[in-house]
Enzyme design. Structure first.
Site, PDB file in Angstrom:
ATOM      1  N   LYS A 177     -13.160  67.562  35.733  1.00  0.00           N
ATOM      2  CA  LYS A 177     -14.208  66.995  34.874  1.00  0.00           C
ATOM      3  C   LYS A 177     -13.671  66.722  33.465  1.00  0.00           C
ATOM      4  O   LYS A 177     -13.352  67.642  32.722  1.00  0.00           O
ATOM      5  CB  LYS A 177     -15.407  67.943  34.746  1.00  0.00           C
ATOM      6  CG  LYS A 177     -16.561  67.235  34.006  1.00  0.00           C
ATOM      7  CD  LYS A 177     -17.627  68.162  33.499  1.00  0.00           C
ATOM      8  CE  LYS A 177     -17.487  68.568  32.061  1.00  0.00           C
ATOM      9  NZ  LYS A 177     -17.567  67.493  31.064  1.00  0.00           N
ATOM     10  N   GLU A 225      -7.423  77.872  28.146  1.00  0.00           N
ATOM     11  CA  GLU A 225      -6.655  77.463  26.964  1.00  0.00           C
ATOM     12  C   GLU A 225      -7.683  77.138  25.896  1.00  0.00           C
ATOM     13  O   GLU A 225      -8.380  76.132  25.998  1.00  0.00           O
ATOM     14  CB  GLU A 225      -5.775  76.261  27.337  1.00  0.00           C
ATOM     15  CG  GLU A 225      -4.564  76.153  26.436  1.00  0.00           C
ATOM     16  CD  GLU A 225      -4.835  75.270  25.257  1.00  0.00           C
ATOM     17  OE1 GLU A 225      -5.242  75.825  24.201  1.00  0.00           O
ATOM     18  OE2 GLU A 225      -4.663  74.059  25.361  1.00  0.00           O
ATOM     19  N   CYS A 279      -5.648  72.111  19.244  1.00  0.00           N
ATOM     20  CA  CYS A 279      -5.864  73.564  19.315  1.00  0.00           C
ATOM     21  C   CYS A 279      -4.753  74.330  18.621  1.00  0.00           C
ATOM     22  O   CYS A 279      -4.974  75.391  18.066  1.00  0.00           O
ATOM     23  CB  CYS A 279      -6.010  73.995  20.770  1.00  0.00           C
ATOM     24  SG  CYS A 279      -4.706  73.349  21.808  1.00  0.00           S
ATOM     25  N   GLU A 310     -12.008  78.109  13.622  1.00  0.00           N
ATOM     26  CA  GLU A 310     -11.379  76.841  13.992  1.00  0.00           C
ATOM     27  C   GLU A 310     -12.269  75.673  13.571  1.00  0.00           C
ATOM     28  O   GLU A 310     -13.439  75.609  13.957  1.00  0.00           O
ATOM     29  CB  GLU A 310     -11.159  76.791  15.511  1.00  0.00           C
ATOM     30  CG  GLU A 310     -10.388  75.566  15.945  1.00  0.00           C
ATOM     31  CD  GLU A 310     -10.151  75.492  17.450  1.00  0.00           C
ATOM     32  OE1 GLU A 310     -11.122  75.643  18.220  1.00  0.00           O
ATOM     33  OE2 GLU A 310      -8.996  75.276  17.851  1.00  0.00           O
TER      34      GLU A 310
END
Ligand code: NDP
Length: 489
Positions: A194, A268, A302, A399
């Site tokens: 997906k 991840e 990331c 983040e």
């Protein structure tokens, strides 16, 4: 139905005169169905959502939304293909299919690059020179392993695990698909993939290539949708493994959901990498590394070097050179080959970035932005840095996933190691110094999956990637990337 894109469809008023990459040679399918069992099929409920170009907010295409029954259909197709064909096939034959996919992507690299840039907002220079070449490199690399698993795991037999559910984000859409698909296929598993809601188009082009490569039906199924579709994949009882890249929050939900089910998983997740500049570093190169670390792909990375630590004695010089370099960054049309910073991927992400910039100022940070003019239409954010921030600031801890850098200074090696490790994340980091001993000391002491020395954001399919702590678990890439897809007996 395929329709040629007209240049006028994507007209935007830029503040300079761009020379955009041609879109004449690409075909965007205007209504994208689900790719299940080797065919494009409409969704059970007949629902479609639109995907837009974030650089000008114009619609590019409609995309089918898969619900639970479509997920079930895709998993059934994957199971059948696993049981009857793929797991039984001679590994060298499996390898040939994967090589074929790699070659077809190379042949159509320009088309993939342009669509990736239009759907996601990243500069064409990055999709053309980094994303798409790495995509084919990943397929080539894992195709090579398909018939050599006994060398990868000497003395053991590597058995496939079954059907893998793979959920990917919007920052490197096709590259994340390659990271997930290539090792899964090489080891004999079948897949339900997906893509992210805002960037489905290159994955649908990949489905065309999978058809063209004549992969047996059901080996790869690609279905779109939002978080609900992702959840239905995670919760499906006939899935044996979940591979997820995305936010730490969703990663935690997935962990809870698969606990006790026996499903394997790799996650991840987010990061907040420390990029450390010592006084003995080659300063001009380090400045380039800082720029690349935080502004590559608009900071939607990331492993971005979003926390900069500069040794006090060179801090003024580094920050002044950094501000100068930021002025020369071109923010604008992602399809222009000169563009350094493209569009922010979505309105939601832009709002999140702006929210953090506000928080940074309210918490006492000093903000500096390059003086570039931003286009009126589309989603844009100027390259931004913060000074006068400390470890407790939210913009230092959380983040942001945008072009926002938080800068702190340090005096000693021990101090910077302690500061760099003071984060819930542990994905990556960078160190810039003339001294090999310092590189070893720092890279040994920082708890992160990847540490770059005198460079940043370098990727290679042979090199494992992944994190510690809240940055996730498991490794993708390299020999280690085969592990999550096999049972060793
Ligand atoms: P998400 O984690 O929500 O999205 C990643 C993928 O998971 C997408 O395909 C998404 O679908 C899907 N998803 C969403 N909810 C679920 C669920 N409950 N179960 C299974 N799959 C799900 O990230 P966002 O796109 O919302 O971004 C939010 C923040 O996450 C960013 O601001 C950034 O900080 C971080 N992020 C980190 C990434 C990384 O590589 N570390 C990548 C992307 C984001 P859909 O697209 O439809 O939401």
């Amino acid at each position: 139905m395929n329709k040629k894109i007209n240049k006028s469809d994507f007209k935007t008023d830029w503040s300079y005169s761009p020379a955009p990459e041609s879109t004449d040679h690409i075909k965007i399918v205007k209504k994208n169905d689900l790719f299940i069992n080797g065919k494009f099929v409409p969704p059970e409920k007949g629902k479609y959502f639109k995907t837009i170009n974030p650089a000008n907010e114009q619609k590019l295409a409609d995309v089918a939304e898969a619900d639970k029954s479509d997920v079930d259909k895709a998993v059934k197709a994957a199971r059948k293909a696993y049981d009857k064909v793929w797991s039984k096939m001679d590994p060298s034959e499996r390898g040939k299919y994967i090589y074929r996919i790699a070659r077809l992507i190379q042949e159509r690299a320009r088309e993939f690059s342009v669509i990736e840039t239009m759907d996601g907002g990243k500069p064409i220079r990055e999709s053309r020179d980094i994303d798409i070449p790495l995509v084919s490199a990943h397929f080539f690399y894992y195709a090579g392993w398909a018939d050599k698993l006994s060398y990868a795991f000497p003395g053991k037999q590597a058995k496939p695990i079954g059907v893998a559910g793979q959920i990917i984000p919007w920052n490197f859409p096709l590259l994340m698909a390659a990271w997930k698909l290539a090792p899964a296929l090489a080891t004999g598993n079948t897949v339900v993939l997906k893509p992210a809601e805002t960037t489905p188009l290159t994955a649908m082009k990949l489905a065309e290539i999978i058809q063209e490569a004549d992969l047996p039906p059901g080996v790869v199924n690609i279905i779109n949708g939002d978080g609900k579709t992702g959840r239905a994949i995670v919760e499906h009882e006939d899935i044996n493994k979940i591979a997820f890249t995305g936010s730490t929050d969703v990663g935690k939900m997935i962990m809870k959901s698969v606990a006790g089910t026996g499903k394997k998983y790799t996650l991840e997740l987010g990061g907040k990498a420390a990029n450390i500049i010592f006084e003995d570093a080659a300063i001009d190169q380090a400045v380039e590394g800082i720029i690349d670390g935080i502004f590559f792909n608009q900071g939607h990375v990331c492993c971005a070097g979003s926390r900069l630590f500069v040794q006090e004695s060179v801090a003024d010089t580094v920050i002044s050179k950094l501000k100068d370099r930021m002025e020369s960054l071109i923010v604008g049309d992602p399809l222009d080959k000169n563009t350094d910073i493209g569009a922010i991927n979505s309105k939601m992400q832009l709002e999140k970035i702006k929210m953090y910039v506000d928080i940074g100022q309210k918490e006492g940070g000093s903000v500096h932005q390059s003086s570039c003019r931003l286009p009126e239409k589309g989603y844009w954010h100027a390259p931004t840095l913060f000074t006068d921030v400390s470890q407790s600031h939210r913009i230092v801890q959380e983040e942001i996933f945008g072009p926002v850098l938080a800068i702190q200074t340090f005096r000693t090696v021990d101090e910077v190691i302690a500061k760099a490790n003071n984060t819930p994340f542990g994905l990556s980091g960078g160190v810039w110094t003339d001294k090999g001993s310092k590189i070893f000391q720092v890279s040994k002491s920082i708890r992160a999956g990847v540490l770059w020395a005198n460079t940043f954001n370098k990727f290679d399919p042979t090199s494992p990637f992944g994190g510690y702590k809240e940055s996730g678990m498991g490794r993708e890439g390299g020999l280690e990337g085969l592990m999550p897809y096999v049972n060793l007996v």
